[in-house]
Design an enzyme around this catalytic site. Sequence first.
Site, PDB file in Angstrom:
ATOM      1  N   ASP A 171       0.732  -1.314   0.015  1.00 21.23           N
ATOM      2  CA  ASP A 171       0.037  -0.001  -0.179  1.00 21.23           C
ATOM      3  C   ASP A 171       0.936   1.125  -0.003  1.00 21.23           C
ATOM      4  OD1 ASP A 171      -2.403   1.294  -0.039  1.00 21.23           O
ATOM      5  OD2 ASP A 171      -2.566   1.366   2.201  1.00 21.23           O
ATOM      6  N   HIS A 254      -4.175   3.301  -6.992  1.00 19.48           N
ATOM      7  CA  HIS A 254      -5.340   2.827  -6.284  1.00 19.48           C
ATOM      8  C   HIS A 254      -6.420   2.537  -7.144  1.00 19.48           C
ATOM      9  CE1 HIS A 254      -3.492   3.364  -2.371  1.00 19.48           C
ATOM     10  NE2 HIS A 254      -4.352   2.955  -1.598  1.00 19.48           N
ATOM     11  N   HIS A 257      -6.177  -0.720  -8.500  1.00 20.34           N
ATOM     12  CA  HIS A 257      -6.452  -1.844  -7.468  1.00 20.34           C
ATOM     13  C   HIS A 257      -8.125  -1.722  -7.275  1.00 20.34           C
ATOM     14  CE1 HIS A 257      -8.440  -1.767  -3.411  1.00 20.34           C
ATOM     15  NE2 HIS A 257      -7.763  -2.621  -3.035  1.00 20.34           N
ATOM     16  N   HIS A 271      -5.874  -5.596   0.442  1.00 18.72           N
ATOM     17  CA  HIS A 271      -5.676  -4.355  -0.220  1.00 18.72           C
ATOM     18  C   HIS A 271      -4.316  -3.951  -0.882  1.00 18.72           C
ATOM     19  CE1 HIS A 271      -6.316  -0.034  -0.634  1.00 18.72           C
ATOM     20  NE2 HIS A 271      -5.315   0.002  -0.102  1.00 18.72           N
TER      21      HIS A 271
HETATM   22 ZN   LIG Z   1      -4.128   2.275   0.104  1.00 20.37          ZN
END
Ligand SMILES: [Zn+2]
Length: 365
Positions: A171, A254, A257, A271
């Site tokens: 992340d 992101h 993602h 995540h």
């Molecule tokens: Zn994140």
Amino acid sequence: MANILISPSKYVQGAGELKKLGAYAEKYGKKALILITASGYKRCGGTVEAGFKDSSAQIVFDYFNGECSKNEINRLTAIVEKENCDMVIGIGGGKILDTAKAVAYYKSLPVLICPTIASTDAPCSALSVIYTDDGVFEEYLFLPANPNMVLMDTDIIAKSPVRLTVSGMGDALATYFEARACQASSATTCAGGQITSAAIALAKLCFDTLMEEGVKAKLALETGALTPAVEKVIEANTLLSGIGFESGGLAGAHAIHNGFTVLEECHHMYHGEKVAFGTITQLVLENIPAEELEDIIDWCIELGLPVTLKELGITEVTDEKLMQVAEAACAENDTLHNMPFPVTPDSVCAAIKAADAYGRYFLGE
Ligand SMILES: [Zn+2]
């Protein structure tokens, strides 16, 4: 537009700090509702209670129901009222922390956040993600302020599963590249303004720390050792990436993602694991120099972060699936449009394919 930076008012990180929670908390109020899971209470409830013995503040524990939902938030605000609590403390993982933030917000009370894992950069942020009782995403609750305090007891985090801390590094890997993209495109960040020099400097420090300390930290954590490298990575995952994403902005990694969340096969991935692959894809879109790309992919491989679609759980790769991901990533309200050049589902789809091919190449497949 103004340059804006937001952050928690106080950040505390160290081994054994949870023992001192009582001493910290008494500065914020007289009685705290502590939100925790039953298993979290078993692991650290005793430590917290012992720490509050010498504190002028009282505590009431309540077990978290498992979802940061409107019903759960309402249930807890009722307890805050009944017990006359004047502060809220969350101890645990992301959903507990988000719930604590939301309850404190609705009751206009201070909130203290005590993560027991370092798997994302969410703890420091002024944001709660609200789900339905069945765990389906409902909405983002943007809060007017960041937590009053974030306390990371690194003894506890060092005992959490290594995959979670590695996922936190995935992340955090995105932070600098997304902030850099937002800076180049003059995008508005999650803090509601443009990026400050401070935020980009913290984001760069986050990236440098991960490259320097990440593999050392992983190896140390696998033997249960809390070393300076582990401490540095916990700070990078939580504080540097936390301020970095919120005041630096989100962009390609992101959004990509979010695109992968449409594929059922990827749901078991954390995540940060999907964000790591999203970061490589963003870097392919940016066409960064081959050497830099190789360093980052090698780093991911050493940590065990996914660098191929197969490692993301997609056993049978089809153009149709990748287009689904690319189209979701390009959704109008998502952050892919913060990239400093036009991005289309076609270009994202091509970048995903190339990222996967590079991953296989460097894995020697
Ligand atoms: Zn994140």
